[in-house]
Design a protein around this motif. Structure first.
Motif, PDB file in Angstrom:
ATOM      1  N   MET A  47     -19.338 -44.508  -3.928  1.00 54.50           N
ATOM      2  CA  MET A  47     -19.774 -43.515  -3.020  1.00 54.50           C
ATOM      3  C   MET A  47     -21.139 -42.748  -3.374  1.00 54.50           C
ATOM      4  O   MET A  47     -21.307 -42.468  -4.269  1.00 54.50           O
ATOM      5  CB  MET A  47     -18.519 -42.139  -2.993  1.00 54.50           C
ATOM      6  N   THR A  48     -21.813 -42.905  -2.274  1.00 60.13           N
ATOM      7  CA  THR A  48     -23.460 -42.573  -2.366  1.00 60.13           C
ATOM      8  C   THR A  48     -23.366 -40.877  -1.919  1.00 60.13           C
ATOM      9  O   THR A  48     -22.823 -40.680  -0.772  1.00 60.13           O
ATOM     10  CB  THR A  48     -24.371 -43.126  -1.225  1.00 60.13           C
ATOM     11  N   THR A  49     -23.865 -40.199  -3.024  1.00 61.18           N
ATOM     12  CA  THR A  49     -23.855 -38.759  -2.690  1.00 61.18           C
ATOM     13  C   THR A  49     -25.233 -38.326  -3.195  1.00 61.18           C
ATOM     14  O   THR A  49     -25.854 -38.886  -4.124  1.00 61.18           O
ATOM     15  CB  THR A  49     -23.077 -38.051  -3.419  1.00 61.18           C
ATOM     16  N   TYR A  50     -25.830 -37.135  -2.807  1.00 60.96           N
ATOM     17  CA  TYR A  50     -26.992 -36.724  -3.489  1.00 60.96           C
ATOM     18  C   TYR A  50     -26.882 -35.222  -3.824  1.00 60.96           C
ATOM     19  O   TYR A  50     -26.226 -34.504  -3.058  1.00 60.96           O
ATOM     20  CB  TYR A  50     -28.278 -36.789  -2.603  1.00 60.96           C
ATOM     21  N   PRO A  51     -27.004 -35.055  -5.049  1.00 63.81           N
ATOM     22  CA  PRO A  51     -26.907 -33.551  -5.542  1.00 63.81           C
ATOM     23  C   PRO A  51     -27.998 -32.523  -4.745  1.00 63.81           C
ATOM     24  O   PRO A  51     -29.047 -32.905  -4.366  1.00 63.81           O
ATOM     25  CB  PRO A  51     -27.317 -33.657  -7.046  1.00 63.81           C
ATOM     26  N   LEU A  52     -27.528 -31.338  -4.705  1.00 61.18           N
ATOM     27  CA  LEU A  52     -28.268 -30.359  -4.203  1.00 61.18           C
ATOM     28  C   LEU A  52     -28.673 -29.367  -5.551  1.00 61.18           C
ATOM     29  O   LEU A  52     -28.100 -29.239  -6.475  1.00 61.18           O
ATOM     30  CB  LEU A  52     -27.592 -29.434  -3.285  1.00 61.18           C
ATOM     31  N   LEU A  53     -30.168 -28.880  -5.345  1.00 58.23           N
ATOM     32  CA  LEU A  53     -30.667 -28.224  -6.684  1.00 58.23           C
ATOM     33  C   LEU A  53     -31.353 -27.293  -6.140  1.00 58.23           C
ATOM     34  O   LEU A  53     -32.139 -27.340  -5.098  1.00 58.23           O
ATOM     35  CB  LEU A  53     -31.009 -29.060  -8.023  1.00 58.23           C
ATOM     36  N   HIS A  54     -31.874 -26.077  -7.084  1.00 62.02           N
ATOM     37  CA  HIS A  54     -32.719 -25.242  -6.780  1.00 62.02           C
ATOM     38  C   HIS A  54     -34.111 -25.555  -7.079  1.00 62.02           C
ATOM     39  O   HIS A  54     -34.388 -26.369  -7.994  1.00 62.02           O
ATOM     40  CB  HIS A  54     -32.377 -23.915  -7.455  1.00 62.02           C
ATOM     41  N   HIS A  55     -35.113 -25.327  -6.132  1.00 61.29           N
ATOM     42  CA  HIS A  55     -36.361 -26.076  -6.334  1.00 61.29           C
ATOM     43  C   HIS A  55     -37.580 -25.189  -5.537  1.00 61.29           C
ATOM     44  O   HIS A  55     -37.289 -24.732  -4.453  1.00 61.29           O
ATOM     45  CB  HIS A  55     -36.383 -27.414  -5.667  1.00 61.29           C
ATOM     46  N   ASP A  56     -38.394 -24.573  -6.430  1.00 65.29           N
ATOM     47  CA  ASP A  56     -39.633 -23.744  -5.872  1.00 65.29           C
ATOM     48  C   ASP A  56     -39.074 -22.666  -4.929  1.00 65.29           C
ATOM     49  O   ASP A  56     -39.417 -22.601  -3.918  1.00 65.29           O
ATOM     50  CB  ASP A  56     -40.555 -24.564  -5.152  1.00 65.29           C
ATOM     51  N   HIS A  57     -38.140 -21.902  -5.149  1.00 60.84           N
ATOM     52  CA  HIS A  57     -37.566 -20.655  -4.591  1.00 60.84           C
ATOM     53  C   HIS A  57     -36.856 -21.139  -3.360  1.00 60.84           C
ATOM     54  O   HIS A  57     -36.635 -20.426  -2.383  1.00 60.84           O
ATOM     55  CB  HIS A  57     -38.623 -19.677  -4.207  1.00 60.84           C
ATOM     56  N   GLY A  58     -36.451 -22.400  -3.452  1.00 61.47           N
ATOM     57  CA  GLY A  58     -35.565 -23.049  -2.377  1.00 61.47           C
ATOM     58  C   GLY A  58     -34.788 -23.636  -2.905  1.00 61.47           C
ATOM     59  O   GLY A  58     -34.220 -23.735  -3.906  1.00 61.47           O
ATOM     60  N   VAL A  59     -34.188 -24.854  -2.081  1.00 63.38           N
ATOM     61  CA  VAL A  59     -33.230 -25.968  -2.411  1.00 63.38           C
ATOM     62  C   VAL A  59     -33.435 -27.061  -2.020  1.00 63.38           C
ATOM     63  O   VAL A  59     -34.441 -27.496  -0.916  1.00 63.38           O
ATOM     64  CB  VAL A  59     -31.668 -25.529  -1.710  1.00 63.38           C
ATOM     65  N   ALA A  60     -33.402 -28.224  -2.698  1.00 60.09           N
ATOM     66  CA  ALA A  60     -33.808 -29.561  -2.384  1.00 60.09           C
ATOM     67  C   ALA A  60     -32.695 -30.518  -2.803  1.00 60.09           C
ATOM     68  O   ALA A  60     -31.741 -30.231  -3.348  1.00 60.09           O
ATOM     69  CB  ALA A  60     -35.098 -29.893  -3.317  1.00 60.09           C
ATOM     70  N   VAL A  61     -32.689 -31.667  -1.863  1.00 57.33           N
ATOM     71  CA  VAL A  61     -31.796 -32.798  -2.302  1.00 57.33           C
ATOM     72  C   VAL A  61     -32.544 -33.632  -3.106  1.00 57.33           C
ATOM     73  O   VAL A  61     -33.480 -34.154  -2.985  1.00 57.33           O
ATOM     74  CB  VAL A  61     -31.594 -33.420  -0.850  1.00 57.33           C
ATOM     75  N   ASP A  62     -31.684 -33.980  -4.361  1.00 58.96           N
ATOM     76  CA  ASP A  62     -31.999 -34.707  -5.325  1.00 58.96           C
ATOM     77  C   ASP A  62     -31.761 -36.376  -4.995  1.00 58.96           C
ATOM     78  O   ASP A  62     -30.619 -36.757  -4.811  1.00 58.96           O
ATOM     79  CB  ASP A  62     -31.510 -34.500  -6.672  1.00 58.96           C
ATOM     80  N   LEU A  63     -32.839 -36.974  -4.511  1.00 65.80           N
ATOM     81  CA  LEU A  63     -32.704 -38.398  -3.842  1.00 65.80           C
ATOM     82  C   LEU A  63     -32.834 -39.537  -5.155  1.00 65.80           C
ATOM     83  O   LEU A  63     -33.066 -40.725  -4.978  1.00 65.80           O
ATOM     84  CB  LEU A  63     -33.569 -38.830  -2.943  1.00 65.80           C
ATOM     85  N   GLY A  64     -32.911 -38.819  -6.410  1.00 67.69           N
ATOM     86  CA  GLY A  64     -33.068 -39.835  -7.447  1.00 67.69           C
ATOM     87  C   GLY A  64     -34.327 -39.961  -7.937  1.00 67.69           C
ATOM     88  O   GLY A  64     -34.959 -39.548  -8.999  1.00 67.69           O
ATOM     89  N   SER A  65     -35.219 -40.697  -7.035  1.00 64.01           N
ATOM     90  CA  SER A  65     -36.566 -40.877  -7.516  1.00 64.01           C
ATOM     91  C   SER A  65     -37.438 -39.954  -6.948  1.00 64.01           C
ATOM     92  O   SER A  65     -38.743 -39.763  -7.108  1.00 64.01           O
ATOM     93  CB  SER A  65     -37.193 -42.373  -6.625  1.00 64.01           C
ATOM     94  N   THR A  66     -37.211 -39.064  -6.047  1.00 63.50           N
ATOM     95  CA  THR A  66     -37.910 -38.291  -5.466  1.00 63.50           C
ATOM     96  C   THR A  66     -36.896 -36.646  -4.944  1.00 63.50           C
ATOM     97  O   THR A  66     -35.653 -37.064  -5.110  1.00 63.50           O
ATOM     98  CB  THR A  66     -38.667 -38.541  -4.186  1.00 63.50           C
ATOM     99  N   LEU A  67     -37.572 -35.733  -4.721  1.00 60.95           N
ATOM    100  CA  LEU A  67     -36.813 -34.558  -4.202  1.00 60.95           C
ATOM    101  C   LEU A  67     -37.101 -34.297  -2.871  1.00 60.95           C
ATOM    102  O   LEU A  67     -38.264 -34.580  -2.279  1.00 60.95           O
ATOM    103  CB  LEU A  67     -37.317 -33.281  -4.985  1.00 60.95           C
TER     104      LEU A  67
END
Length: 238
Positions: free
Chosen positions: A1-21
């Motif tokens: 199953m393909t999923t992408y973690p969410l994380l805190h980043h630079d006072h916001g939220v980003a999707v972790d795509l593995g090679s990039t945010l």
């Protein structure tokens, strides 16, 4: 199953795509997009999508507290809204339905937390302030790739407060389906990668109940959608 973690980043939220945010750049909401939610307010569904924005700094993650600021505590007003969120993966302008499908990175659960007094009375009848306090847009627990969700318009959505079910509906009850929303929103306006579209909430929200039910310190709010997991957050008064 393909999923992408969410994380805190630079006072916001980003999707972790593995090679990039992929930072979440913009949050667009759709009001009254379930007919029964309009009816519970004595309203009719709109003829065109009712669009509002939320401050991207409102984004929070699964497990984060929903922090109710002091300026929202003098009135009982903070409400939950379980929703399906769509994450846009690449720049999208004047999309066709086919383009709209390809523009979707994935889906996740969302809670469009709303301070009702600020939404309805405190800001000149503009939704933005009442929807945009920090932590008023929990997302998660993960972003699930569009390839994993065969029919996004046939998902059951539930909301619970302290384990008690408050909302249950299906995304098939949307007035304006997902692809139609993306087509409409992208007309003359580029949807940037990292745009979040909150696709509306079904009936059962707190302010429309008899008597009204608003958030209390310590409440545990859950939003669950088929195939997307359970988003869980605890209310904390500042």
């Amino acid at each position: 199953m393909t999923t992408y973690p969410l994380l805190h980043h630079d006072h916001g939220v980003a999707v972790d795509l593995g090679s990039t945010l992929l930072p979440l750049r913009q949050i667009l909401g759709v009001g009254l997009n379930y007919a029964q939610h309009a009816h519970e307010q004595g309203l009719t569904p709109p003829e065109r999508p009712l669009i509002f924005t939320k401050n991207p700094a409102a984004a929070a993650l699964h497990g984060d507290p929903i922090v109710v600021p002091k300026i929202c505590q003098d009135r009982e007003q903070v409400d939950f809204e379980g929703e399906l969120a769509v994450i846009i993966g690449h720049p999208t302008l004047n999309a066709t339905p086919e383009d709209a499908h390809e523009a979707i990175l994935g889906y996740c659960c969302a809670n469009d937390v709303s301070a009702r007094w600020w939404q309805k009375k405190g800001s000149g009848k503009q939704f933005f302030r009442g929807k945009s306090f920090d932590t008023f847009c929990p997302l998660g627990p993960l972003v699930v790739s569009r390839s994993e969700i065969a029919e996004p318009q046939a998902l059951t959505l539930y909301s619970r407060v302290n384990g008690v079910e408050k909302q249950r509906s299906t995304t098939g009850d949307m007035v304006f389906p997902i692809l139609e929303l993306i087509v409409e929103l992208s007309r003359g306006m580029t949807l940037l990668p990292g745009t979040v579209i909150l696709t509306g909430t079904p009936s059962g929200v707190g302010f429309a109940r008899t008597p009204p039910e608003f958030a209390q310190h310590g409440d545990v709010v859950e939003v669950e959608i088929d195939g997307l997991g359970v988003l869980r957050n605890t209310v904390a008064f500042e």
